[in-house]
Write a protein that holds these residues in place. Structure first.
Motif, PDB file in Angstrom:
ATOM      1  N   VAL A 232       0.839  -1.200   0.000  1.00 50.95           N
ATOM      2  CA  VAL A 232       0.000   0.000   0.000  1.00 50.95           C
ATOM      3  C   VAL A 232       0.875   1.250   0.000  1.00 50.95           C
ATOM      4  CG1 VAL A 232      -1.706   1.319   1.312  1.00 50.95           C
ATOM      5  CG2 VAL A 232      -1.929  -1.169   1.125  1.00 50.95           C
ATOM      6  N   TYR A 236       1.016   4.131  -2.790  1.00 56.65           N
ATOM      7  CA  TYR A 236       0.664   5.498  -2.391  1.00 56.65           C
ATOM      8  C   TYR A 236       1.785   6.470  -2.756  1.00 56.65           C
ATOM      9  CZ  TYR A 236      -0.202   9.594   0.499  1.00 56.65           C
ATOM     10  OH  TYR A 236      -0.380  10.888   0.920  1.00 56.65           O
ATOM     11  N   TYR A 239       1.683   7.009  -6.618  1.00 57.47           N
ATOM     12  CA  TYR A 239       0.566   7.766  -7.173  1.00 57.47           C
ATOM     13  C   TYR A 239       0.274   9.052  -6.414  1.00 57.47           C
ATOM     14  CZ  TYR A 239       0.006   3.415  -9.630  1.00 57.47           C
ATOM     15  OH  TYR A 239       0.242   2.316 -10.395  1.00 57.47           O
ATOM     16  N   GLY A 240       0.899   9.191  -5.264  1.00 55.24           N
ATOM     17  CA  GLY A 240       0.754  10.435  -4.526  1.00 55.24           C
ATOM     18  C   GLY A 240       1.748  11.484  -4.951  1.00 55.24           C
TER      19      GLY A 240
END
Length: 438
Positions: A232, A236, A239-240
């Protein structure tokens, strides 16, 4: 010579060379060098070293060895067994729960390792004997693990998607996102078939299932959740906008190694050396194929083969879905004989202009191509996952494993058809997270 005829000769020669037993990378170099030498003269060979090494001069390629180390560090521990046991404890009273827990464990382990053979080996060693002991037919037990293992090349982070992104100059972030919902779709179809087959055979296994207390269900979670948190966290960070795929892969690899050392006591230098050695061997193999495929692509372009095929396809007066059907048949046949990385690197230079000219989304096509490659992993004559399962359970014949895998092949074909009817299954998430592609 007509470029289309020459293209046919190149295809036949490539197949013969690869079937001779040489490695894929070396075979591509032999074919490329031979045709360039015959049709373009000695002067063309001067560029080959520059093309070979230039193909590897790509920062995104750093993510490949990092993700491989990430998967190898997980595969070298009991993480797969713990993941399987956690799901088995929570789903044991569900009809067909043991098959479903195995498929769920395959999906989660695939997301952590990105490797189909590693997923089959890690989950199959525990899952197959347990399913057989509880009364599941051998075909269901072996076929479900063989099919579940294929999810490793679709569910992100996927090395196959990285290779496709590099070969087609497509966003790796978009490709990872595009694999999420199709991966969940395949898992759902696999589980639906498992429920049906359990009902069909009668849930004898449920009578033999073990009852677990809530304490037993919760005590296993701390051994599994850290690895899931890393997955995760990696996604994250990617894509963050916090880091690039290569940077997140490096951090993920380091964290997986640390967790393997802390939770599973992977302190022995020999064990760590095996993880790094095997990761290096696999990384070098993939990178060599990528470099050789760059030379192969240059040969096809230099001899005007790629352009001629694209022009010929464009002149055909056929429906674009008929064209896509022909492409799928080609990919299926290629996947029967060659590993996914080799098929992508060899076919992408030819297929990409064809599918984009026909109006298909290259991100969507990456998912279609990957599912075709998944079918190849559980189909003879190569069918790598079939042999992995046979190695885990040698008393189950290849014929039985194959018969057990066939319903899951049908599930993959259904998934391809659904993606053709509803392409948004693959394209919605990338567009929602990263915006519409230009």
């Amino acid at each position: 010579m007509d470029p289309l005829v020459l293209g046919g000769i190149v295809a036949i020669s490539t197949i013969l060379v690869l079937f001779s037993g040489v490695s894929v990378g070396l075979g591509l170099l032999i074919v490329s060098t031979g045709f360039l030498l015959v049709f373009d003269g000695l002067r063309s060979l001067e560029l080959l070293p520059e093309i070979l090494f230039g193909k590897l001069d790509n920062f995104a390629l750093l993510s490949i060895p990092m993700f491989i180390i990430m998967g190898a560090s997980i595969a070298s521990t009991r993480a797969g067994a713990d993941l399987y046991e956690a799901l088995e404890r929570w789903l044991t009273r569900v009809p067909g729960g043991l098959v479903i827990s195995n498929l769920g464990a395959c999906a989660l382990f695939a997301a952590m390792s990105g490797s189909s053979p590693a997923t089959c080996a890690a989950i199959g060693k525990m899952g197959i004997p347990e399913m057989r002991k509880r009364g599941y037919p051998d075909g269901v037990a072996a076929g479900s693990i063989a099919a579940g293992g294929t999810l490793g090349i679709l569910i992100p982070p996927s090395v196959t998607m990285i290779v496709y992104g590099i070969a087609t100059e497509t966003s790796i972030g978009r490709l990872f996102l595009a694999g999420v919902f199709p991966g969940l779709l395949l898992v759902s179809l696999f589980m639906a078939w498992s429920l049906y087959s359990t009902w069909k055979y009668g849930d004898r296994a449920l009578l033999a299932s073990t009852t677990y207390t809530w304490k037993q269900k919760f005590e296993i979670l701390p051994r599994v959740l850290p690895f899931l948190a890393i997955i995760v966290g990696v996604l994250y960070a990617m894509y963050g906008g916090i880091a690039t795929p290569s940077e997140t892969a490096a951090v993920g690899a380091l964290l997986c190694l640390l967790i393997a050392m802390i939770i599973y006591k992977l302190w022995n230098p020999k064990d760590l050396w095996l993880v790094l050695r095997d990761s290096t061997k696999e990384s070098v193999m993939i990178l060599f194929i990528i470099a050789a495929a760059g030379v192969f692509s240059y040969m096809l372009s230099s001899l005007y083969i790629t352009q001629s095929i694209a022009e010929w396809i464009a002149t055909l007066d056929v429906n674009r879905w008929v064209l896509m059907g022909a492409v799928n048949v080609f990919l299926l046949i290629a996947g029967f004989f060659l590993p996914p990385v080799a098929v992508i690197l060899m076919a992408a230079p030819i297929l990409l202009p064809i599918i984009t000219t026909a109006g298909f989304d290259p991100i969507w096509f990456a998912v279609i191509l990957t599912i075709n490659m998944e079918i190849g992993l559980i189909s003879p004559p190569v069918g790598l996952n079939l042999y992995v399962i046979n190695g885990i359970a040698p008393d189950i014949s290849l014929k039985t494993i194959l018969k057990g895998s066939l319903p899951f092949v049908a599930c993959m074909v259904i998934a391809i058809l659904l993606l053709c009817v509803f392409p948004g299954i693959a394209t919605w998430l990338p567009d929602a997270v990263m915006g519409q592609a230009l």
